[in-house]
Enzyme design. Structure first.
Site, PDB file in Angstrom:
ATOM      1  N   ARG A  22     -12.003  58.380 -16.259  1.00  0.00           N
ATOM      2  CA  ARG A  22     -12.459  57.129 -15.650  1.00  0.00           C
ATOM      3  C   ARG A  22     -13.873  56.791 -16.124  1.00  0.00           C
ATOM      4  O   ARG A  22     -14.748  57.649 -16.149  1.00  0.00           O
ATOM      5  CB  ARG A  22     -12.427  57.289 -14.128  1.00  0.00           C
ATOM      6  CG  ARG A  22     -12.904  56.070 -13.374  1.00  0.00           C
ATOM      7  CD  ARG A  22     -12.786  56.260 -11.861  1.00  0.00           C
ATOM      8  NE  ARG A  22     -11.654  55.563 -11.293  1.00  0.00           N
ATOM      9  CZ  ARG A  22     -11.012  55.960 -10.201  1.00  0.00           C
ATOM     10  NH1 ARG A  22     -11.369  57.055  -9.591  1.00  0.00           N
ATOM     11  NH2 ARG A  22      -9.993  55.265  -9.737  1.00  0.00           N
TER      12      ARG A  22
ATOM     13  N   GLU B  43     -24.953  54.065  -0.492  1.00  0.00           N
ATOM     14  CA  GLU B  43     -25.424  52.917   0.282  1.00  0.00           C
ATOM     15  C   GLU B  43     -26.571  53.314   1.212  1.00  0.00           C
ATOM     16  O   GLU B  43     -26.709  54.466   1.610  1.00  0.00           O
ATOM     17  CB  GLU B  43     -24.287  52.359   1.159  1.00  0.00           C
ATOM     18  CG  GLU B  43     -23.117  51.800   0.393  1.00  0.00           C
ATOM     19  CD  GLU B  43     -22.301  52.889  -0.296  1.00  0.00           C
ATOM     20  OE1 GLU B  43     -22.204  54.010   0.241  1.00  0.00           O
ATOM     21  OE2 GLU B  43     -21.773  52.611  -1.380  1.00  0.00           O
TER      22      GLU B  43
HETATM   23  I1  8IG Z   1     -17.016  60.896  -2.852  1.00  0.00           I
HETATM   24  O1  8IG Z   1     -20.371  57.447   0.637  1.00  0.00           O
HETATM   25  C1  8IG Z   1     -18.049  59.286  -2.381  1.00  0.00           C
HETATM   26  N1  8IG Z   1     -18.152  58.269  -3.213  1.00  0.00           N
HETATM   27  N2  8IG Z   1     -20.418  54.238  -2.617  1.00  0.00           N
HETATM   28  N3  8IG Z   1     -20.408  55.852  -0.971  1.00  0.00           N
HETATM   29  C2  8IG Z   1     -20.034  55.429  -2.211  1.00  0.00           C
HETATM   30  N4  8IG Z   1     -19.289  56.163  -3.035  1.00  0.00           N
HETATM   31  C3  8IG Z   1     -18.904  57.362  -2.593  1.00  0.00           C
HETATM   32  C4  8IG Z   1     -19.233  57.866  -1.355  1.00  0.00           C
HETATM   33  C5  8IG Z   1     -20.033  57.071  -0.488  1.00  0.00           C
HETATM   34  N5  8IG Z   1     -18.693  59.084  -1.232  1.00  0.00           N
END
Ligand code: 8IG
Length: 273
Positions: free
Chosen positions: A93, A194
């Site tokens: 990916r 985030e």
């Molecule tokens: I694994 O909490 C994983 N990928 N954006 N936020 C985002 N991507 C993630 C998260 C998360 N956990």
């Protein structure tokens, strides 16, 4: 090797067609039926679904890039399923946050369609917004919110996304595990996680999962006529939902811990497709 997708004048569908031809030649499989992208926590499924007939390093196939993330593998596998069908496992990916634009992000999906696949299974690791999802809970994606401000579609091509995540495939998944919950996935660009305020925004607009992949790929899959099944592994509660800060190491560890269980689940689902 320069990536042909870096040339803006090139037709990405032409590169996908070339990639599919190389896959057919190297695997000896003229047509694949189902394609899978295995995200964090899901990789073991490839070993459970059938007999691997070919494992091709991604950099031998036009348009693919080596993965930059520790813990992500970069091979494309052709797997014979017990029912006589063939699965193409995309272990390479490219994420939107890598900054190469949207074409490499959806190249795997377009290549899958060019190999003849009719179904695309997209999996990922994500942050959960529902407190009932303990780390390691698999969740069916029912819909998404694309919060990247990007689209994989080029030109005036108005693709309908109603029922993007196939109800038929979600129902089949629930025949394997009736306790499977579902939710709306919101794709952020990343690679930072985030802020708690952003997670509250996601929650307020109807998201249950936050992640950094899948939505753009799902759009491209629909545009290529593929039926889409989306699965998230909620590896962590999203920022601010749990009191503790996020650590990539801990997120990977939660994925590893859940991997045998959810990979087996996915293999059982694939056996029913
Ligand atoms: I694994 O909490 C994983 N990928 N954006 N936020 C985002 N991507 C993630 C998260 C998360 N956990």
């Amino acid at each position: 090797m320069a990536n042909p997708l870096d040339d803006p004048t090139v037709d990405p569908f032409e590169i996908a067609k070339q990639a599919a031809e190389i896959i057919a030649t190297k695997s000896g499989v003229a047509k694949h039926d189902i394609a899978l992208t295995l995200g964090s926590g899901w990789a073991k499924a490839a070993d459970l679904i059938g007999e691997t007939v070919a494992s091709i390093p991604a950099d031998e196939i036009p348009g693919f890039r080596k993965s930059q993330v520790v813990g992500h593998v970069s091979t494309i596998r052709s797997i014979a399923l017990p029912n006589g069908k063939y699965a193409l496992v995309l272990g390479a990916r490219t994420h939107f946050y890598e900054g190469h634009g949207v074409r490499p992000v959806v190249h795997g999906v377009r290549t899958a369609a060019a190999t003849g696949a009719e179904m695309m299974i997209l999996t990922n690791g994500a942050g959960g917004i529902k407190t009932s999802w303990a780390p390691g809970t698999p969740v069916l994606i029912s819909d998404h919110i694309n919060n990247t401000a990007a689209s994989p579609i080029e030109g005036a091509n108005f693709v309908d996304l109603t029922d993007l995540y196939s109800k038929r495939l979600r129902d089949i998944a629930r025949t394997v595990d009736s306790s499977l919950d579902e939710g709306v996935y919101m794709q952020f660009r990343g690679p930072h996680y985030e802020t708690p305020a952003e997670v509250q925004m996601a929650k307020a607009v109807g998201a249950h999962l936050v992640g950094m992949s899948t939505a753009l790929e799902a759009i491209a899959a629909r545009a290529s006529g593929l039926e889409v099944l989306g699965l998230s592994l909620s590896t962590n509660l999203a920022a601010g939902i749990s009191a503790t800060p996020l650590s990539h190491t801990e997120v990977l560890a939660a994925g590893k811990e859940a991997e045998p269980r959810i990979s087996a689940l996915l293999a059982e689902i694939i056996a029913k497709l």
